[in-house]
Design a protein around this motif. Structure first.
Motif, PDB file in Angstrom:
ATOM      1  N   MET A 131      63.226  28.423  77.833  1.00 54.20           N
ATOM      2  CA  MET A 131      62.283  28.350  76.728  1.00 54.20           C
ATOM      3  C   MET A 131      61.004  29.100  77.067  1.00 54.20           C
ATOM      4  SD  MET A 131      62.673  26.572  73.804  1.00 54.20           S
ATOM      5  CE  MET A 131      61.154  25.676  73.469  1.00 54.20           C
ATOM      6  N   ILE A 132      60.328  29.571  76.007  1.00 55.08           N
ATOM      7  CA  ILE A 132      58.985  30.137  76.127  1.00 55.08           C
ATOM      8  C   ILE A 132      57.965  29.146  75.589  1.00 55.08           C
ATOM      9  CG2 ILE A 132      57.440  31.949  75.292  1.00 55.08           C
ATOM     10  CD1 ILE A 132      59.924  33.812  75.306  1.00 55.08           C
ATOM     11  N   GLY A 133      58.127  28.732  74.335  1.00 46.15           N
ATOM     12  CA  GLY A 133      57.190  27.794  73.746  1.00 46.15           C
ATOM     13  C   GLY A 133      57.454  27.581  72.283  1.00 46.15           C
ATOM     14  N   ARG A 134      56.530  26.895  71.635  1.00 46.57           N
ATOM     15  CA  ARG A 134      56.649  26.554  70.223  1.00 46.57           C
ATOM     16  C   ARG A 134      55.320  26.803  69.523  1.00 46.57           C
ATOM     17  NH1 ARG A 134      60.785  22.451  69.659  1.00 46.57           N
ATOM     18  NH2 ARG A 134      61.530  21.740  71.693  1.00 46.57           N
ATOM     19  N   VAL A 135      55.397  27.094  68.244  1.00 45.57           N
ATOM     20  CA  VAL A 135      54.207  27.112  67.390  1.00 45.57           C
ATOM     21  C   VAL A 135      54.544  26.348  66.109  1.00 45.57           C
ATOM     22  CG1 VAL A 135      53.262  29.269  68.288  1.00 45.57           C
ATOM     23  CG2 VAL A 135      54.836  29.329  66.361  1.00 45.57           C
ATOM     24  N   PRO A 136      53.547  25.741  65.470  1.00 44.66           N
ATOM     25  CA  PRO A 136      53.834  24.947  64.269  1.00 44.66           C
ATOM     26  C   PRO A 136      54.257  25.821  63.090  1.00 44.66           C
ATOM     27  CG  PRO A 136      51.654  24.441  65.176  1.00 44.66           C
ATOM     28  CD  PRO A 136      52.133  25.674  65.849  1.00 44.66           C
ATOM     29  N   VAL A 137      55.065  25.237  62.225  1.00 42.42           N
ATOM     30  CA  VAL A 137      55.192  25.719  60.855  1.00 42.42           C
ATOM     31  C   VAL A 137      54.102  25.001  60.068  1.00 42.42           C
ATOM     32  CG1 VAL A 137      56.669  25.842  58.808  1.00 42.42           C
ATOM     33  CG2 VAL A 137      57.673  26.051  61.089  1.00 42.42           C
ATOM     34  N   LEU A 138      53.468  25.689  59.137  1.00 36.30           N
ATOM     35  CA  LEU A 138      52.415  25.054  58.356  1.00 36.30           C
ATOM     36  C   LEU A 138      52.509  25.439  56.881  1.00 36.30           C
ATOM     37  CD1 LEU A 138      50.327  27.577  57.905  1.00 36.30           C
ATOM     38  CD2 LEU A 138      49.524  26.947  60.169  1.00 36.30           C
ATOM     39  N   ILE A 139      51.821  24.675  56.063  1.00 39.68           N
ATOM     40  CA  ILE A 139      51.726  24.941  54.627  1.00 39.68           C
ATOM     41  C   ILE A 139      50.302  25.388  54.352  1.00 39.68           C
ATOM     42  CG2 ILE A 139      51.991  24.006  52.300  1.00 39.68           C
ATOM     43  CD1 ILE A 139      53.735  21.777  53.542  1.00 39.68           C
ATOM     44  N   ALA A 140      50.162  26.555  53.720  1.00 42.06           N
ATOM     45  CA  ALA A 140      48.832  27.112  53.488  1.00 42.06           C
ATOM     46  C   ALA A 140      48.723  27.658  52.074  1.00 42.06           C
ATOM     47  CB  ALA A 140      48.535  28.213  54.501  1.00 42.06           C
ATOM     48  N   VAL A 141      47.495  27.794  51.620  1.00 42.83           N
ATOM     49  CA  VAL A 141      47.192  28.356  50.296  1.00 42.83           C
ATOM     50  C   VAL A 141      46.043  29.343  50.453  1.00 42.83           C
ATOM     51  CG1 VAL A 141      47.945  26.282  49.056  1.00 42.83           C
ATOM     52  CG2 VAL A 141      45.542  26.516  49.749  1.00 42.83           C
ATOM     53  N   GLY A 142      45.862  30.190  49.451  1.00 46.67           N
ATOM     54  CA  GLY A 142      44.717  31.076  49.426  1.00 46.67           C
ATOM     55  C   GLY A 142      43.429  30.294  49.224  1.00 46.67           C
ATOM     56  N   ALA A 143      42.323  30.888  49.638  1.00 43.28           N
ATOM     57  CA  ALA A 143      41.039  30.186  49.578  1.00 43.28           C
ATOM     58  C   ALA A 143      40.653  29.792  48.162  1.00 43.28           C
ATOM     59  CB  ALA A 143      39.949  31.065  50.191  1.00 43.28           C
ATOM     60  N   GLU A 144      41.123  30.527  47.154  1.00 36.02           N
ATOM     61  CA  GLU A 144      40.767  30.235  45.768  1.00 36.02           C
ATOM     62  C   GLU A 144      41.728  29.261  45.090  1.00 36.02           C
ATOM     63  OE1 GLU A 144      37.903  31.404  44.651  1.00 36.02           O
ATOM     64  OE2 GLU A 144      37.696  32.321  46.633  1.00 36.02           O
ATOM     65  N   SER A 145      42.711  28.783  45.807  1.00 36.90           N
ATOM     66  CA  SER A 145      43.688  27.878  45.211  1.00 36.90           C
ATOM     67  C   SER A 145      43.042  26.561  44.791  1.00 36.90           C
ATOM     68  CB  SER A 145      44.808  27.593  46.210  1.00 36.90           C
ATOM     69  OG  SER A 145      45.647  26.545  45.757  1.00 36.90           O
ATOM     70  N   PRO A 146      43.479  25.991  43.660  1.00 40.23           N
ATOM     71  CA  PRO A 146      42.980  24.664  43.263  1.00 40.23           C
ATOM     72  C   PRO A 146      43.539  23.544  44.133  1.00 40.23           C
ATOM     73  CG  PRO A 146      44.652  25.421  41.722  1.00 40.23           C
ATOM     74  CD  PRO A 146      44.385  26.563  42.655  1.00 40.23           C
ATOM     75  N   LEU A 147      44.564  23.831  44.923  1.00 37.43           N
ATOM     76  CA  LEU A 147      45.135  22.817  45.808  1.00 37.43           C
ATOM     77  C   LEU A 147      44.243  22.684  47.038  1.00 37.43           C
ATOM     78  CD1 LEU A 147      48.898  23.905  45.609  1.00 37.43           C
ATOM     79  CD2 LEU A 147      47.775  22.052  44.349  1.00 37.43           C
ATOM     80  N   ARG A 148      43.607  21.526  47.171  1.00 33.37           N
ATOM     81  CA  ARG A 148      42.663  21.316  48.262  1.00 33.37           C
ATOM     82  C   ARG A 148      43.268  20.552  49.430  1.00 33.37           C
ATOM     83  NH1 ARG A 148      38.884  24.790  47.529  1.00 33.37           N
ATOM     84  NH2 ARG A 148      37.674  23.596  49.062  1.00 33.37           N
ATOM     85  N   SER A 149      44.410  19.920  49.205  1.00 35.26           N
ATOM     86  CA  SER A 149      44.992  19.072  50.244  1.00 35.26           C
ATOM     87  C   SER A 149      46.486  18.945  50.015  1.00 35.26           C
ATOM     88  CB  SER A 149      44.358  17.675  50.220  1.00 35.26           C
ATOM     89  OG  SER A 149      44.682  17.020  49.001  1.00 35.26           O
ATOM     90  N   LEU A 150      47.176  18.385  50.994  1.00 37.12           N
ATOM     91  CA  LEU A 150      48.602  18.106  50.838  1.00 37.12           C
ATOM     92  C   LEU A 150      48.830  17.108  49.714  1.00 37.12           C
ATOM     93  CD1 LEU A 150      51.469  18.605  52.003  1.00 37.12           C
ATOM     94  CD2 LEU A 150      51.092  16.576  53.433  1.00 37.12           C
ATOM     95  N   ALA A 151      47.905  16.150  49.554  1.00 38.58           N
ATOM     96  CA  ALA A 151      48.026  15.167  48.472  1.00 38.58           C
ATOM     97  C   ALA A 151      48.014  15.859  47.107  1.00 38.58           C
ATOM     98  CB  ALA A 151      46.905  14.135  48.564  1.00 38.58           C
TER      99      ALA A 151
END
Length: 334
Positions: A131-151
């Motif tokens: 093995m070398i290592g791991r990095v997270p998978v994440l959920i992201a949006v653009g800065a102008e998105s109305p989605l402010r949180s996972l909720a």
């Protein structure tokens, strides 16, 4: 499918950061200036992704450190296509002498179920090195998105099932499969928009063409730091100081949830055991190099060296996990 992709060929932030970490070490291997060469042929690392991307540059970082440890010149060969299967095929056609390696990721375990008939046999054809290592998978949006949180994302998905869209690097990619896991855990359904790679998926998330993107953290960490993207959630088991204030999926009401992109080195089956152990020892030494560690740790990842046997167990457990998910979702590549 919605998506316009990148509109110019400027060097991506992740490539600049990774190449910066590479620093002055690369010219040594590129010029072949290595003492006491093991043999006439260079060490070759095959990458199943495009040149200049995160995986390609990680291969060059790891390969350069291996080159110094083994006193071998280095060649990194990019062979993108068929979800990484072209690179696997090229490796398997090589001599099992320890000189040709593949920088493997999750696709190595998933593709034996995604593609039918299976393009290779994970146990018969592959010799894990480490093995070398791991990095997270994440959920992201653009800065102008109305989605402010996972909720916010979950509320929208529950209010109108299958209406919110998420981009991924492609059907069967690690972020795509991670999002399917998340949908099962949260009992929601989003509409998948597959792209041919992470870069165009991120570009359309920035432009608001899709509601969010699921992607390898290496590809968005600089955008998040600059404020151009907002990370809604990490799929890693633990929060990261690299993304301050960003919750994990597990912290958001789904205990035990975890999804990451892992990397390791494999060789063709039949590679002599002493050679595999020598390569594993050299890989462990390479992973102590700050230039190798910096990009992974800087994206909220972790270095995870281990024995060939430990990597084999990971490959087999991941194969079983992906097989169950792919079968349940009836996923097939295009």
């Amino acid at each position: 499918m919605s998506g316009r992709g990148f509109r110019n060929a400027r060097v991506s932030p992740v490539r600049r950061r990774l190449l910066g970490a590479l620093g002055a070490a690369w010219p040594l291997a590129a010029a072949g200036v290595v003492p006491e060469a093991w043999g006439q042929q260079p060490l070759r690392i095959i990458v199943g992704y495009t040149a200049g991307g995160a995986v390609d540059t990680l291969a060059r970082l790891v390969g350069t450190a291996l080159s110094r440890s083994l006193h071998e010149p280095l060649v990194v060969e990019d062979r993108p296509g068929a979800g990484g299967n072209l690179a696997v095929k090229l490796m398997l056609q090589s001599r099992a002498d320890g000189r040709t390696l593949l920088l493997a990721a999750n696709a190595l375990a998933a593709n034996v179920s995604l593609y039918q008939p299976p393009p290779f046999d994970l146990e018969r054809d592959i010799a894990p090195v480490g093995m070398i290592g791991r990095v997270p998978v994440l959920i992201a949006v653009g800065a102008e998105s109305p989605l402010r949180s996972l909720a916010d994302l979950l509320r929208g998905a529950r209010r109108k099932p299958d209406s919110l869209t998420f981009a991924s690097p492609g059907i069967g990619s690690t972020p795509h499969l991670a999002m399917l896991q998340f949908e099962h855990a949260a009992h929601v359904r989003l509409r998948h928009i597959p792209y041919k790679g992470g870069a165009p998926a991120i570009a359309d998330a920035l432009a608001g063409e899709v509601d969010c993107v699921a992607v390898n953290a290496l590809e968005v960490v600089d955008l998040a730091r600059s404020g151009r993207m907002r990370v809604l959630a990490l799929m890693s088991p633990r929060p990261s100081p690299v993304f301050p204030g960003v919750p994990t999926i597990a912290q958001s009401g789904y205990p035990g949830f975890s999804a990451s992109v892992w990397y390791g080195l494999v060789a063709p089956a039949g590679t002599p055991r002493p050679t595999v152990l020598r390569l594993n020892a050299a890989l462990r030494q390479a992973l102590a190099d700050p230039a190798v560690r910096r990009p992974l740790l800087g994206a909220g990842g972790e270095i995870d060296p281990g024995t060939p046997e430990q990597f084999r167990q990971l490959l087999l457990s991941e194969r079983a996990r992906y097989a169950a998910l792919i079968r349940k979702e009836s996923i097939r590549t295009e």
